[in-house]
Design a protein around this motif. Structure first.
Motif, PDB file in Angstrom:
ATOM      1  N   ILE A  99       0.835  -1.210   0.000  1.00  0.00           N
ATOM      2  CA  ILE A  99       0.000   0.000   0.000  1.00  0.00           C
ATOM      3  C   ILE A  99       0.865   1.253   0.000  1.00  0.00           C
ATOM      4  N   LEU A 100       1.890   1.261   0.865  1.00  0.00           N
ATOM      5  CA  LEU A 100       2.775   2.429   0.932  1.00  0.00           C
ATOM      6  C   LEU A 100       3.529   2.636  -0.380  1.00  0.00           C
ATOM      7  N   SER A 101       3.935   1.530  -1.012  1.00  0.00           N
ATOM      8  CA  SER A 101       4.638   1.650  -2.295  1.00  0.00           C
ATOM      9  C   SER A 101       3.713   2.208  -3.367  1.00  0.00           C
ATOM     10  N   ALA A 102       2.448   1.755  -3.359  1.00  0.00           N
ATOM     11  CA  ALA A 102       1.494   2.245  -4.358  1.00  0.00           C
ATOM     12  C   ALA A 102       1.234   3.741  -4.193  1.00  0.00           C
ATOM     13  N   ILE A 103       1.321   4.232  -2.953  1.00  0.00           N
ATOM     14  CA  ILE A 103       1.111   5.660  -2.713  1.00  0.00           C
ATOM     15  C   ILE A 103       2.361   6.462  -3.046  1.00  0.00           C
ATOM     16  N   ALA A 104       3.526   5.932  -2.660  1.00  0.00           N
ATOM     17  CA  ALA A 104       4.764   6.702  -2.801  1.00  0.00           C
ATOM     18  C   ALA A 104       5.310   6.712  -4.223  1.00  0.00           C
ATOM     19  N   ALA A 105       5.116   5.617  -4.970  1.00  0.00           N
ATOM     20  CA  ALA A 105       5.715   5.520  -6.304  1.00  0.00           C
ATOM     21  C   ALA A 105       5.246   6.627  -7.248  1.00  0.00           C
ATOM     22  N   PRO A 106       3.932   6.900  -7.389  1.00  0.00           N
ATOM     23  CA  PRO A 106       3.510   7.987  -8.280  1.00  0.00           C
ATOM     24  C   PRO A 106       4.032   9.352  -7.846  1.00  0.00           C
ATOM     25  N   VAL A 107       4.097   9.571  -6.528  1.00  0.00           N
ATOM     26  CA  VAL A 107       4.600  10.855  -6.035  1.00  0.00           C
ATOM     27  C   VAL A 107       6.067  11.024  -6.412  1.00  0.00           C
ATOM     28  N   TRP A 108       6.846   9.955  -6.256  1.00  0.00           N
ATOM     29  CA  TRP A 108       8.267  10.032  -6.591  1.00  0.00           C
ATOM     30  C   TRP A 108       8.461  10.233  -8.091  1.00  0.00           C
ATOM     31  N   LEU A 109       7.693   9.515  -8.924  1.00  0.00           N
ATOM     32  CA  LEU A 109       7.825   9.665 -10.375  1.00  0.00           C
ATOM     33  C   LEU A 109       7.467  11.074 -10.821  1.00  0.00           C
ATOM     34  N   SER A 110       6.420  11.636 -10.223  1.00  0.00           N
ATOM     35  CA  SER A 110       6.037  13.003 -10.568  1.00  0.00           C
ATOM     36  C   SER A 110       7.126  13.990 -10.172  1.00  0.00           C
ATOM     37  N   PHE A 111       7.723  13.786  -9.001  1.00  0.00           N
ATOM     38  CA  PHE A 111       8.805  14.653  -8.554  1.00  0.00           C
ATOM     39  C   PHE A 111      10.000  14.557  -9.505  1.00  0.00           C
ATOM     40  N   ALA A 112      10.357  13.316  -9.918  1.00  0.00           N
ATOM     41  CA  ALA A 112      11.498  13.122 -10.824  1.00  0.00           C
ATOM     42  C   ALA A 112      11.239  13.788 -12.176  1.00  0.00           C
ATOM     43  N   ASP A 113      10.003  13.689 -12.685  1.00  0.00           N
ATOM     44  CA  ASP A 113       9.663  14.322 -13.969  1.00  0.00           C
ATOM     45  C   ASP A 113       9.787  15.843 -13.879  1.00  0.00           C
ATOM     46  N   SER A 118      12.753  21.010 -14.911  1.00  0.00           N
ATOM     47  CA  SER A 118      13.445  22.164 -14.316  1.00  0.00           C
ATOM     48  C   SER A 118      14.910  22.196 -14.726  1.00  0.00           C
ATOM     49  N   GLN A 119      15.569  21.026 -14.750  1.00  0.00           N
ATOM     50  CA  GLN A 119      16.973  20.982 -15.144  1.00  0.00           C
ATOM     51  C   GLN A 119      17.155  21.366 -16.610  1.00  0.00           C
ATOM     52  N   ALA A 120      16.223  20.923 -17.465  1.00  0.00           N
ATOM     53  CA  ALA A 120      16.301  21.307 -18.884  1.00  0.00           C
ATOM     54  C   ALA A 120      16.151  22.812 -19.038  1.00  0.00           C
ATOM     55  N   GLN A 121      15.216  23.392 -18.309  1.00  0.00           N
ATOM     56  CA  GLN A 121      15.016  24.847 -18.370  1.00  0.00           C
ATOM     57  C   GLN A 121      16.262  25.582 -17.881  1.00  0.00           C
ATOM     58  N   ASP A 122      16.826  25.135 -16.772  1.00  0.00           N
ATOM     59  CA  ASP A 122      18.025  25.784 -16.232  1.00  0.00           C
ATOM     60  C   ASP A 122      19.200  25.697 -17.212  1.00  0.00           C
TER      61      ASP A 122
END
Length: 251
Positions: A99-113, A118-122
């Motif tokens: 359950i925790l992985s299912a909640i955390a994985a999308p949040v982490w992927l969104s953060f990485a994207d 941001s890095q491309a813009q910089d």
């Protein structure tokens, strides 16, 4: 070595573990104690039981008798199972981890994207500033070029010559943007002057824009329906630069 001797020795050693009082309700023997004799010649060793009067507390000695063991409190000697986890507990832990992985994985992927955008813009903003600074320093036209190879975004900074970025020495926009992972140039929302998939911005020796204004826009690779964008604008003829995100990068 005689096996019976070994067995008797093991029984004696086990009796050194903490003894249950004879009056323990588990033993059912009344007030007193249990001790093991030292007679190794007997088959299993002798046990002397000392009982006492519950009111007076005076001990009385009962005759010794043979037994095959001792009254012990050690759960391993008593044959009780060692402490551990049940199957139900393990299943509950596995379910919670899932359950925790299912909640955390999308949040982490969104953060990485978002970090990639941001890095491309910089990187684009910094490269344009470098081209502008070198143009002022050398008093000649410099240019910054961008292109998308289909696997990664590349850029180049060099003095302007004839042709359209023909003398570019391409480098990756993002070091980690290899394969299909990373960002791509959003050609539908990039307004820099372009030719054959190459986008160019030039700066004069004064640092002003040489020619067309515009912006370069980045999106997540292979996610054309994703609304997330990052972009860098060259917004004035004086060479003012600014960055923006998402809807502000759309035409």
């Amino acid at each position: 070595m005689d096996s019976s001797f070994v067995w008797r020795w093991l029984v004696r050693q086990s009796c050194t573990v903490e003894m249950l009082p004879v009056n323990n309700p588990v033993s059912g023997l009344g007030f007193g104690s249990v001790s093991v004799g030292d007679d190794l010649d007997s088959e299993l060793g002798s046990v002397a039981v000392t009982l006492g009067d519950e009111q007076s507390g005076h001990p009385t000695q009962e005759p010794s008798h043979s037994t095959s063991g001792c009254l012990l409190t050690d759960p391993l000697v008593l044959g009780e199972s060692a402490a551990g986890f049940t199957l139900l507990e393990l299943l509950m832990v596995a379910a919670l981890v899932g359950i925790l992985s299912a909640i955390a994985a999308p949040v982490w992927l969104s953060f990485a994207d978002n970090q990639r955008l941001s890095q491309a813009q910089d990187a684009a903003f910094r490269t344009m500033r470098i081209a502008q600074a070198r143009a002022r320093h050398n008093r000649r036209i410099w240019e910054v070029c961008f292109r998308d190879t289909g696997r990664s975004v590349e850029l180049a900074v060099q003095p302007a010559r004839t042709g359209f970025c023909d003398n570019a020495r391409w480098e990756p926009l993002l070091a980690e943007a290899t394969g299909t992972i990373g960002v791509a140039i959003d050609g539908d929302n990039s307004t820099l002057r372009s030719r054959s998939g190459v986008y160019r911005m030039q700066f004069q020796g004064s640092g002003w824009v040489n020619g067309q204004l515009g912006r370069v826009t980045f999106q997540l690779r292979d996610r054309g329906d994703d609304s997330r964008r990052s972009c860098v604008f060259v917004s004035t003829l004086l060479g003012a630069l600014r960055g923006d995100r998402d809807r502000a990068c759309l035409r």
